[in-house]
Write a protein that holds these residues in place. Structure first.
Motif, short mmCIF file in Angstrom:
data_model
loop_
_atom_site.label_atom_id
_atom_site.label_comp_id
_atom_site.label_asym_id
_atom_site.label_seq_id
_atom_site.Cartn_x
_atom_site.Cartn_y
_atom_site.Cartn_z
N ARG A 12 11.88 -0.35 6.41
CA ARG A 12 11.84 -0.44 5.30
C ARG A 12 9.70 1.01 5.19
O ARG A 12 10.08 1.55 4.49
N LYS A 13 9.09 -0.20 6.21
CA LYS A 13 7.83 0.59 6.08
C LYS A 13 8.46 1.84 7.09
O LYS A 13 7.94 3.12 5.76
N GLN A 14 9.24 2.26 7.56
CA GLN A 14 9.08 3.81 7.85
C GLN A 14 10.16 4.37 7.46
O GLN A 14 9.41 5.65 6.73
N ALA A 15 10.81 3.63 6.19
CA ALA A 15 11.46 4.57 4.97
C ALA A 15 10.45 4.93 4.35
O ALA A 15 10.73 6.65 3.74
N LEU A 16 9.52 4.37 3.89
CA LEU A 16 8.44 4.67 2.78
C LEU A 16 7.65 5.71 3.82
O LEU A 16 7.42 7.03 2.63
N GLU A 17 6.99 5.34 4.54
CA GLU A 17 6.64 6.70 5.61
C GLU A 17 7.38 8.17 4.99
O GLU A 17 6.15 8.61 5.71
N THR A 18 8.36 8.27 5.56
CA THR A 18 9.50 8.89 5.77
C THR A 18 9.23 9.75 4.17
O THR A 18 8.73 10.99 3.87
N ASP A 19 9.51 8.89 3.06
CA ASP A 19 9.45 9.57 1.91
C ASP A 19 8.09 9.88 1.38
O ASP A 19 7.93 11.30 0.56
N ILE A 20 6.91 9.41 1.79
CA ILE A 20 5.23 9.99 1.25
C ILE A 20 5.26 11.30 1.87
O ILE A 20 4.98 12.01 1.90
N GLN A 21 5.58 11.05 2.93
CA GLN A 21 5.87 12.05 4.27
C GLN A 21 6.16 13.75 3.41
O GLN A 21 5.69 14.16 2.95
N THR A 22 8.15 13.20 2.88
CA THR A 22 8.00 14.20 1.72
C THR A 22 7.95 14.80 0.57
O THR A 22 8.30 15.82 0.43
N THR A 64 0.76 -1.25 -0.07
CA THR A 64 -0.14 -0.03 0.15
C THR A 64 1.21 1.73 0.10
O THR A 64 -0.07 2.17 -0.85
N LEU A 65 2.01 1.20 0.74
CA LEU A 65 2.81 2.20 0.79
C LEU A 65 3.57 2.85 -0.64
O LEU A 65 4.02 3.77 -0.54
N GLU A 66 4.12 1.93 -1.34
CA GLU A 66 5.14 1.81 -2.43
C GLU A 66 3.97 1.91 -3.42
O GLU A 66 4.27 2.71 -4.43
N ALA A 67 2.83 2.31 -3.65
CA ALA A 67 1.62 1.78 -4.85
C ALA A 67 1.67 4.19 -3.88
O ALA A 67 1.66 4.94 -5.44
N GLU A 68 1.38 4.27 -2.80
CA GLU A 68 0.94 5.38 -2.90
C GLU A 68 2.11 6.07 -2.69
O GLU A 68 2.20 7.73 -2.87
N LYS A 69 3.32 6.39 -2.60
CA LYS A 69 4.70 6.46 -2.27
C LYS A 69 5.11 6.70 -4.63
O LYS A 69 5.19 7.32 -4.57
N LYS A 70 4.45 5.61 -5.11
CA LYS A 70 4.60 6.06 -6.81
C LYS A 70 3.77 6.89 -7.19
O LYS A 70 3.61 7.52 -8.20
N ARG A 71 2.13 6.72 -6.36
CA ARG A 71 1.72 7.98 -6.96
C ARG A 71 1.63 9.35 -6.93
O ARG A 71 1.53 10.76 -7.29
N LEU A 72 2.41 9.38 -5.93
CA LEU A 72 3.15 10.92 -5.10
C LEU A 72 3.75 11.22 -6.13
O LEU A 72 3.93 12.92 -6.69
N GLN A 73 5.25 10.51 -5.83
CA GLN A 73 6.88 10.59 -7.32
C GLN A 73 5.42 11.11 -8.41
O GLN A 73 5.74 12.01 -8.91
N SER A 74 4.74 10.50 -9.04
CA SER A 74 4.13 10.67 -10.21
C SER A 74 3.89 11.86 -10.46
O SER A 74 4.33 12.55 -12.27
N LEU A 75 2.87 12.38 -9.06
CA LEU A 75 2.18 13.61 -9.18
C LEU A 75 3.83 14.81 -9.11
O LEU A 75 3.81 15.99 -10.29
N VAL A 76 4.93 14.73 -8.73
CA VAL A 76 6.10 15.43 -8.72
C VAL A 76 6.82 15.40 -10.21
O VAL A 76 7.12 16.71 -10.66
N ASP A 77 6.79 14.25 -10.71
CA ASP A 77 7.07 14.05 -11.83
C ASP A 77 6.85 14.65 -12.63
O ASP A 77 7.41 15.62 -13.71
N SER A 78 5.73 15.03 -12.68
CA SER A 78 4.77 15.64 -14.13
C SER A 78 4.25 17.04 -13.60
O SER A 78 4.33 18.02 -14.78
N TYR A 79 4.60 17.47 -12.49
CA TYR A 79 5.43 19.23 -12.43
C TYR A 79 6.31 19.65 -13.04
O TYR A 79 6.46 20.39 -13.83
N TYR A 80 7.19 18.68 -12.95
CA TYR A 80 8.91 19.33 -12.86
C TYR A 80 8.40 18.93 -15.04
O TYR A 80 9.45 19.77 -15.72
#
Length: 236
Positions: free
Chosen positions: A184-194, A15-31
């Motif tokens: 890894r879960k904690q690292a993903l949660e940090t990445d998502i927050q960032t 679930t966290l991996e999917a959310e991170k991918k979604r967020l990263q996709s939005l950030v990438d599309s912005y740039y």
């Protein structure tokens, strides 16, 4: 019970991996949109900054100014490259080339680490490796990057050869597996927050009208900044 603990963590991680991918996709599309829509302005600004830095370095000959000029040049070349990449496809188009490269890399690494031939003296492990490679080949054949990522991560987490019997007889192995997954879960949660704090995510989460207004304001600000830099370059 042991495998349930692992299973719960893996579900949370997916679930966290999917959310991170979604967020990263939005950030990438912005740039991508930024460089696609305002790339010419950005390039002109950074080029003027590089020219100003180079002139200053020539005037003062201070080491710090020379280094600043080199950095400005590198920044100009990097911006040019990013703008060219953005113009190569539409602002919202995914980075298909990057995904294909990652897919091949993960696949090759996983095969190198888990090929059944590596375990010819251990029938149980060879059987598990054979099943793993079959899953990996299926995901790779579908070009399922997320699936290949998950399988490669499972291998990296040391879960390929863990079963209920192993976990029951080896509490230390269970503890190590849980610790790796928890980290890894904690690292993903940090990445998502960032990612959620990044401007790109904030802007691309807004309505199309608000996004357009943001880029209009940004264009105006960049034009004003460009004019100021041009005046500075005209002065001796």
């Amino acid at each position: 019970m042991h495998t349930q603990t692992i299973s719960n963590l893996l579900t949370q991680l997916a679930t966290l991996e999917a959310e991170k991918k979604r967020l990263q996709s939005l950030v990438d599309s912005y740039y991508r949109r930024l460089h696609h829509q305002l790339g010419e302005l950005l390039t002109q600004i950074i080029q003027l900054q590089e020219q100003l830095a180079t002139r200053r370095a020539g005037q003062t000959r201070r080491r710090s100014d020379v280094e600043a000029a080199h950095q400005a040049r590198a920044c100009f070349e990097q911006t040019q490259h990013r703008v060219q990449e953005a113009l190569a496809h539409t602002p919202t188009e995914p980075d298909a080339v990057g995904d294909e490269t990652e897919l091949r890399k993960l696949y090759r690494q996983a095969v190198a680490q888990a090929h059944p031939d590596l375990f010819f003296t251990e029938p149980d492990k060879q059987e598990r490796a054979t099943a793993f490679i079959a899953q990996l080949n299926e995901a790779y054949g579908r070009k399922d990057l997320m699936g290949v990522r998950q399988l490669a991560q499972q291998l990296q987490d040391g879960l390929l050869f863990l079963d209920e019997t192993t976990l029951h007889n080896d509490p230390e192995a269970l503890q190590q597996a849980v610790e790796r997954l928890t980290q890894r879960k904690q690292a993903l949660e940090t990445d998502i927050q960032t990612l959620r704090q990044q401007e790109g995510y904030v802007i691309m989460s807004q309505s199309p009208t608000e996004q357009a207004a943001h880029f209009d304001r940004l264009q105006k600000n960049l034009q004003e900044h460009l004019a100021i830099l041009a005046q500075s370059l005209d002065r001796p």
